[in-house]
Design an enzyme around this catalytic site. Structure first.
Site, PDB file in Angstrom:
ATOM      1  N   HIS A  68     -12.850  -3.678  -1.209  1.00 15.89           N
ATOM      2  CA  HIS A  68     -11.898  -3.303   0.009  1.00 15.89           C
ATOM      3  C   HIS A  68     -12.877  -3.842   0.893  1.00 15.89           C
ATOM      4  O   HIS A  68     -12.381  -3.171   2.113  1.00 15.89           O
ATOM      5  CB  HIS A  68     -12.105  -1.868  -0.282  1.00 15.89           C
ATOM      6  CG  HIS A  68     -10.883  -0.997   0.383  1.00 15.89           C
ATOM      7  ND1 HIS A  68     -10.463  -0.422  -0.691  1.00 15.89           N
ATOM      8  CD2 HIS A  68     -10.693  -0.559   0.889  1.00 15.89           C
ATOM      9  CE1 HIS A  68      -9.721  -0.077  -0.437  1.00 15.89           C
ATOM     10  NE2 HIS A  68      -9.429  -0.639   1.425  1.00 15.89           N
ATOM     11  N   SER A 113       0.787  -1.479   0.503  1.00 14.35           N
ATOM     12  CA  SER A 113      -0.045  -0.147   0.116  1.00 14.35           C
ATOM     13  C   SER A 113       0.599   0.745   0.164  1.00 14.35           C
ATOM     14  O   SER A 113       2.289   1.380   0.999  1.00 14.35           O
ATOM     15  CB  SER A 113      -1.165   0.824   1.219  1.00 14.35           C
ATOM     16  OG  SER A 113      -1.725   1.036   1.438  1.00 14.35           O
ATOM     17  N   TYR A 126      -2.327   5.171  -3.924  1.00 12.77           N
ATOM     18  CA  TYR A 126      -3.942   5.760  -3.701  1.00 12.77           C
ATOM     19  C   TYR A 126      -3.411   7.226  -4.281  1.00 12.77           C
ATOM     20  O   TYR A 126      -2.365   7.959  -3.973  1.00 12.77           O
ATOM     21  CB  TYR A 126      -4.035   6.394  -2.117  1.00 12.77           C
ATOM     22  CG  TYR A 126      -4.741   4.594  -1.852  1.00 12.77           C
ATOM     23  CD1 TYR A 126      -5.507   4.107  -2.036  1.00 12.77           C
ATOM     24  CD2 TYR A 126      -4.122   4.339   0.269  1.00 12.77           C
ATOM     25  CE1 TYR A 126      -6.518   3.416  -1.005  1.00 12.77           C
ATOM     26  CE2 TYR A 126      -5.052   3.363   0.383  1.00 12.77           C
ATOM     27  CZ  TYR A 126      -6.099   2.874  -0.054  1.00 12.77           C
ATOM     28  OH  TYR A 126      -7.249   2.026   0.660  1.00 12.77           O
ATOM     29  N   LYS A 144      -7.970  -1.430  -9.277  1.00 12.42           N
ATOM     30  CA  LYS A 144      -8.142  -2.592  -7.716  1.00 12.42           C
ATOM     31  C   LYS A 144      -9.470  -1.314  -7.909  1.00 12.42           C
ATOM     32  O   LYS A 144      -9.745  -0.213  -7.518  1.00 12.42           O
ATOM     33  CB  LYS A 144      -7.376  -2.178  -7.378  1.00 12.42           C
ATOM     34  CG  LYS A 144      -7.828  -3.373  -5.602  1.00 12.42           C
ATOM     35  CD  LYS A 144      -6.963  -3.174  -4.820  1.00 12.42           C
ATOM     36  CE  LYS A 144      -7.164  -4.430  -3.643  1.00 12.42           C
ATOM     37  NZ  LYS A 144      -7.295  -2.997  -2.125  1.00 12.42           N
ATOM     38  N   THR A 187      -5.661   1.995  -6.968  1.00 14.32           N
ATOM     39  CA  THR A 187      -6.944   1.541  -5.494  1.00 14.32           C
ATOM     40  C   THR A 187      -7.948   2.706  -6.464  1.00 14.32           C
ATOM     41  O   THR A 187      -7.444   3.731  -6.278  1.00 14.32           O
ATOM     42  CB  THR A 187      -6.980   1.516  -4.763  1.00 14.32           C
ATOM     43  OG1 THR A 187      -6.211  -0.227  -4.155  1.00 14.32           O
ATOM     44  CG2 THR A 187      -7.986   1.225  -3.689  1.00 14.32           C
TER      45      THR A 187
HETATM   46  C1  FMN Z   1      -6.349  -2.751   7.873  1.00 15.82           C
HETATM   47  C2  FMN Z   1      -6.843  -3.140   6.573  1.00 15.82           C
HETATM   48  C3  FMN Z   1      -6.241  -2.278   5.652  1.00 15.82           C
HETATM   49  C4  FMN Z   1      -6.525  -2.457   4.100  1.00 15.82           C
HETATM   50  N1  FMN Z   1      -5.591  -0.860   3.852  1.00 15.82           N
HETATM   51  C5  FMN Z   1      -5.868  -1.233   2.040  1.00 15.82           C
HETATM   52  C6  FMN Z   1      -5.016  -0.487   1.165  1.00 15.82           C
HETATM   53  O1  FMN Z   1      -4.247   0.111   2.095  1.00 15.82           O
HETATM   54  N2  FMN Z   1      -5.319  -0.037  -0.249  1.00 15.82           N
HETATM   55  C7  FMN Z   1      -5.815  -0.641  -0.913  1.00 15.82           C
HETATM   56  O2  FMN Z   1      -6.002  -0.844  -2.047  1.00 15.82           O
HETATM   57  N3  FMN Z   1      -6.860  -1.924  -0.006  1.00 15.82           N
HETATM   58  C8  FMN Z   1      -6.827  -1.768   0.979  1.00 15.82           C
HETATM   59  N4  FMN Z   1      -7.304  -2.848   2.078  1.00 15.82           N
HETATM   60  C9  FMN Z   1      -8.375  -3.651   0.765  1.00 15.82           C
HETATM   61  C10 FMN Z   1      -8.150  -5.378   0.921  1.00 15.82           C
HETATM   62  O3  FMN Z   1      -6.626  -4.675   0.079  1.00 15.82           O
HETATM   63  C11 FMN Z   1      -8.663  -5.691   0.029  1.00 15.82           C
HETATM   64  O4  FMN Z   1      -8.929  -5.666  -0.831  1.00 15.82           O
HETATM   65  C12 FMN Z   1      -9.514  -6.505   1.356  1.00 15.82           C
HETATM   66  O5  FMN Z   1      -9.298  -6.817   2.404  1.00 15.82           O
HETATM   67  C13 FMN Z   1      -9.705  -8.440   0.978  1.00 15.82           C
HETATM   68  O6  FMN Z   1     -10.994  -8.103   1.901  1.00 15.82           O
HETATM   69  P1  FMN Z   1     -10.413  -9.886   2.845  1.00 15.82           P
HETATM   70  O7  FMN Z   1      -9.648  -8.934   4.004  1.00 15.82           O
HETATM   71  O8  FMN Z   1     -11.545  -9.971   3.432  1.00 15.82           O
HETATM   72  O9  FMN Z   1     -10.101 -10.798   2.592  1.00 15.82           O
HETATM   73  C14 FMN Z   1      -7.508  -2.812   3.189  1.00 15.82           C
HETATM   74  C15 FMN Z   1      -7.818  -4.009   3.646  1.00 15.82           C
HETATM   75  C16 FMN Z   1      -7.833  -4.154   5.641  1.00 15.82           C
HETATM   76  C17 FMN Z   1      -8.480  -5.083   6.059  1.00 15.82           C
END
Ligand code: FMN
Length: 341
Positions: free
Chosen positions: A236, A90, A114, A212, A140
């Site tokens: 997300h 990220s 981002y 994404k 994203t």
């Molecule tokens: C704590 C946390 C932080 C996240 N931070 C980002 C991020 O910085 N950038 C991004 O594109 N997605 C982020 N996501 C989304 C994840 O990339 C992903 O799409 C999602 O967690 C997948 O679902 P799951 O947690 O049910 O496996 C984040 C998710 C979580 C749980």
């Protein structure tokens, strides 16, 4: 994990109906196993954007990994390197993108952007990622503003304010709530981005671009027409638009529309080898793992994440063996049937 950090990791937007639906959507599909196929070995290897990886399961980009373990992203990168998994990092990593690369030079890594309020700052990040050996750019698009994260608010969290961002003091997270003025809810101007940004990014970098946060055929087509080499179907992790469809729900139609021209990946709610198998059967080329990686990171650092990746790989291999499929090429829609009701 402390309660506020648990709330940050587990929480989603609003009622968290989409968080729950992400998990439930995998249960809508049943597998049609084929026995007596004489399989003595299963091969999980595949290529994602032309790069060979040990498995189609990759580590999703997730911010602030230092909240979970002092080794932060270095731990996930080393675990990815030692298991041959792809890891996405990220913009909001705790370590700088260069330090993540230095911690695990052999890790196959992609950089998740981002968009920053100033495009020049986004450009700088992309150029840094390119120099540091990240081999794709993941834009994203589902977080121009943060979803309403009620659980975090209710648990009284500002986890630590501000949470350090390793990529530099000028790098900022998505904007927060809008302001109500003159009868309208006004979002910060940097939230106001359109598809032209893909063209601008293409002029900035030679890296392949992955979009994404796509959930419709219309946007899958749009992204591919604008040059994206892959799309990630994702809501997300239910953290943005509560009530959004799931990536898995969107998968069959998007694969039908763009699958011959671009790779299609999916994330959200993947918890078991069988989930990965369902996603592959519906046409996903890659399958992203989110929260479980953070649980493993908190529980055991690098070793914890390595164990998670290994467990999931073994589960997938056993599921494939039982389903009568020896490699990913043998997985197709005939493996699944949608449950009635
Ligand atoms: C704590 C946390 C932080 C996240 N931070 C980002 C991020 O910085 N950038 C991004 O594109 N997605 C982020 N996501 C989304 C994840 O990339 C992903 O799409 C999602 O967690 C997948 O679902 P799951 O947690 O049910 O496996 C984040 C998710 C979580 C749980």
């Amino acid at each position: 994990m402390s309660d506020p950090i648990w709330a940050y990791v587990q929480g989603g937007a609003g009622d968290e109906s989409t968080v729950r639906e992400n998990i439930a959507s995998f249960r809508h599909w049943r597998l049609r196993p084929r026995p007596l196929t004489g399989i003595d070995a299963v091969d999980l290897r595949t290529q994602l954007l032309g790069q060979t990886v040990a498995s189609p399961v990759y580590i999703c980009p997730m911010a602030y990994q230092g909240l979970l373990h002092p080794d932060a992203e270095a731990a996930t990168a080393r675990a990815a390197a030692s298991t041959g998994a792809l890891a996405l990092y990220s913009t909001l990593s705790t370590l700088s993108l260069e330090d993540i690369a230095a911690a695990a030079p052999a890790c196959r890594r992609w950089f998740q952007l981002y968009l920053q309020p100033e495009f020049s700052e986004s450009q700088r990040l992309v150029q840094r990622a390119e120099r540091a050996g990240y081999s794709a750019l993941v834009l994203t698009v589902d977080a121009p503003v943060l979803g309403p994260r009620d659980r975090q608010t209710h648990d009284g969290v500002a986890i630590r304010s501000p949470v350090p961002i390793g990529n530099g003091p000028d790098v900022v997270p998505p904007a927060r709530a809008p302001e109500f003025t003159d009868g309208r809810y006004r979002f910060p101007s940097d939230a106001n981005v359109t598809w032209d940004v893909l063209e601008r990014l293409r002029r900035t970098t030679a890296l392949p671009i992955v979009v994404k946060g796509v959930l419709t055929v219309e946007d899958g087509l749009r992204a591919v027409e604008l040059g994206a080499r892959a799309v990630i179907l994702s809501n997300h992790g239910g953290r943005q638009l509560d009530g959004a469809v799931t990536g898995l729900d969107a998968l069959p139609d998007v694969v039908r529309a763009v699958g011959s021209r671009a790779e299609v990946y999916v994330d959200g709610g993947v918890r078991r080898g069988r989930d990965v198998l369902v996603a592959l059967a519906l046409g996903a080329k890659g399958v992203g793992l989110g929260r479980p990686v953070l649980w493993a990171l908190a529980a055991g650092g690098e070793a914890g994440v390595r164990r998670l990746v290994q467990l999931l790989g073994t589960e997938l291999a056993v599921s494939m063996m039982l389903a009568g499929r020896r490699d990913l090429r043998e997985i197709d829609p005939s493996l699944v049937v949608r449950r009635a009701g």
